[in-house]
Motif scaffolding. Structure first.
Motif, mmCIF file in Angstrom:
data_model
loop_
_atom_site.group_PDB
_atom_site.id
_atom_site.type_symbol
_atom_site.label_atom_id
_atom_site.label_comp_id
_atom_site.label_asym_id
_atom_site.label_seq_id
_atom_site.Cartn_x
_atom_site.Cartn_y
_atom_site.Cartn_z
ATOM 1 N N UNK A 104 74.056 -25.913 20.483
ATOM 2 C CA UNK A 104 74.397 -26.651 21.704
ATOM 3 C C UNK A 104 73.288 -26.487 22.730
ATOM 4 N N UNK A 105 72.799 -25.271 22.868
ATOM 5 C CA UNK A 105 71.740 -25.011 23.836
ATOM 6 C C UNK A 105 70.486 -25.812 23.507
ATOM 7 N N UNK A 106 70.161 -25.901 22.234
ATOM 8 C CA UNK A 106 68.988 -26.685 21.835
ATOM 9 C C UNK A 106 69.186 -28.150 22.189
ATOM 10 N N UNK A 107 70.397 -28.650 22.009
ATOM 11 C CA UNK A 107 70.698 -30.033 22.374
ATOM 12 C C UNK A 107 70.457 -30.263 23.863
ATOM 13 N N UNK A 108 70.754 -29.247 24.659
ATOM 14 C CA UNK A 108 70.600 -29.356 26.107
ATOM 15 C C UNK A 108 69.175 -29.046 26.561
ATOM 16 N N UNK A 109 68.335 -28.621 25.642
ATOM 17 C CA UNK A 109 66.958 -28.278 26.012
ATOM 18 C C UNK A 109 66.830 -26.928 26.687
ATOM 19 N N UNK A 110 67.781 -26.038 26.429
ATOM 20 C CA UNK A 110 67.749 -24.708 27.040
ATOM 21 C C UNK A 110 66.713 -23.842 26.319
ATOM 22 N N UNK A 111 65.783 -23.223 27.051
ATOM 23 C CA UNK A 111 64.794 -22.353 26.406
ATOM 24 C C UNK A 111 65.452 -21.160 25.719
ATOM 25 N N UNK A 112 64.792 -20.698 24.674
ATOM 26 C CA UNK A 112 65.319 -19.589 23.880
ATOM 27 C C UNK A 112 65.602 -18.342 24.721
ATOM 28 N N UNK A 113 64.764 -18.082 25.695
ATOM 29 C CA UNK A 113 64.963 -16.899 26.542
ATOM 30 C C UNK A 113 66.306 -16.974 27.269
ATOM 31 N N UNK A 114 66.678 -18.177 27.707
ATOM 32 C CA UNK A 114 67.966 -18.332 28.400
ATOM 33 C C UNK A 114 69.132 -18.234 27.421
ATOM 34 N N UNK A 115 68.919 -18.715 26.213
ATOM 35 C CA UNK A 115 69.966 -18.590 25.190
ATOM 36 C C UNK A 115 70.205 -17.108 24.920
ATOM 37 N N UNK A 116 69.125 -16.374 24.815
ATOM 38 C CA UNK A 116 69.236 -14.931 24.544
ATOM 39 C C UNK A 116 70.012 -14.231 25.660
ATOM 40 N N UNK A 117 69.717 -14.596 26.901
ATOM 41 C CA UNK A 117 70.428 -13.978 28.028
ATOM 42 C C UNK A 117 71.929 -14.173 27.906
ATOM 43 N N UNK A 118 72.316 -15.395 27.573
ATOM 44 C CA UNK A 118 73.750 -15.694 27.460
ATOM 45 C C UNK A 118 74.354 -14.941 26.277
ATOM 46 N N UNK A 119 73.674 -14.964 25.145
ATOM 47 C CA UNK A 119 74.214 -14.290 23.954
ATOM 48 C C UNK A 119 74.269 -12.779 24.144
ATOM 49 N N UNK A 120 73.277 -12.231 24.829
ATOM 50 C CA UNK A 120 73.269 -10.784 25.063
ATOM 51 C C UNK A 120 74.449 -10.341 25.926
ATOM 52 N N UNK A 121 74.943 -11.259 26.751
ATOM 53 C CA UNK A 121 76.055 -10.914 27.636
ATOM 54 C C UNK A 121 77.405 -10.988 26.922
ATOM 55 N N UNK A 122 77.420 -11.546 25.718
ATOM 56 C CA UNK A 122 78.681 -11.677 24.974
ATOM 57 C C UNK A 122 78.848 -10.502 24.013
ATOM 58 N N UNK A 123 80.067 -9.973 23.915
ATOM 59 C CA UNK A 123 80.289 -8.813 23.035
ATOM 60 C C UNK A 123 80.185 -9.188 21.557
ATOM 61 N N UNK A 124 79.716 -8.237 20.757
ATOM 62 C CA UNK A 124 79.642 -8.460 19.311
ATOM 63 C C UNK A 124 80.797 -7.796 18.581
ATOM 64 N N UNK A 125 81.363 -6.774 19.218
ATOM 65 C CA UNK A 125 82.332 -5.928 18.514
ATOM 66 C C UNK A 125 83.785 -6.300 18.780
#
Ligand code: FES
Length: 147
Positions: A55-76
């Motif tokens: 979805x982020x790629x569709x919106x043209x969101x840079x990878x660094x911003x995608x990482x920020x969002x994903x890093x804020x989400x829990x994995x466990x």
């Protein structure tokens, strides 16, 4: 039997090429674990992360911003509604800004097509708000292409 996915299953289920999954993993956006035979396995929750990346790629969101969002989400543990909302808000603001910029460009297009100058200094279509000038003096696009 485990519900974890092989890389092929992950690719088929997410609609993303195996090479892209490897790239996302190398970038730390998704994670896998290894079987004793050294085969990759993905927790099913990684599918959601891949969906976010797509979805982020569709919106043209840079990878660094995608990482920020994903890093804020829990994995466990499951992602809460509040966490989803917070992640969505980041891109909501980005989309709003993109929509405003595109609307302005759309409204300017008619006169630019008639004008045709594509001036680096004055054309809001070719160089909106002189963004090229922020990189420094001179012909920035030409200079950047040579760098
Ligand atoms: S083409 Fe001349 S101002 Fe945009």
């Amino acid at each position: 039997m485990t519900s974890d996915l092989t890389v092929g299953e992950m690719a088929a289920r997410s609609g993303v090429a195996v090479s892209a999954l490897h790239f996302y993993e190398a970038e730390g956006l998704i994670q896998s674990w290894r079987t004793p035979a050294n085969h990759r396995r993905y927790d099913r929750r990684e599918l959601r992360r891949v969906a976010i990346i797509k979805v982020a790629q569709t919106l043209g969101v840079p990878l660094a911003e995608v990482r920020e969002v994903l890093d804020a989400l829990p994995r466990d543990r499951p992602i809460s509604a509040a966490q989803w909302n917070a992640a969505g808000q980041v891109w909501h603001n980005r989309l709003t800004a993109q929509i405003e910029a595109l609307t302005a460009l759309r409204d300017q297009m008619g006169s630019c097509i008639g004008c045709g100058c594509l001036s680096l200094e004055n054309c809001p279509l070719y160089n909106p708000e002189d963004i090229a000038g922020r990189d420094g003096p001179g012909p920035r696009r030409w200079t950047r292409a040579k760098e």
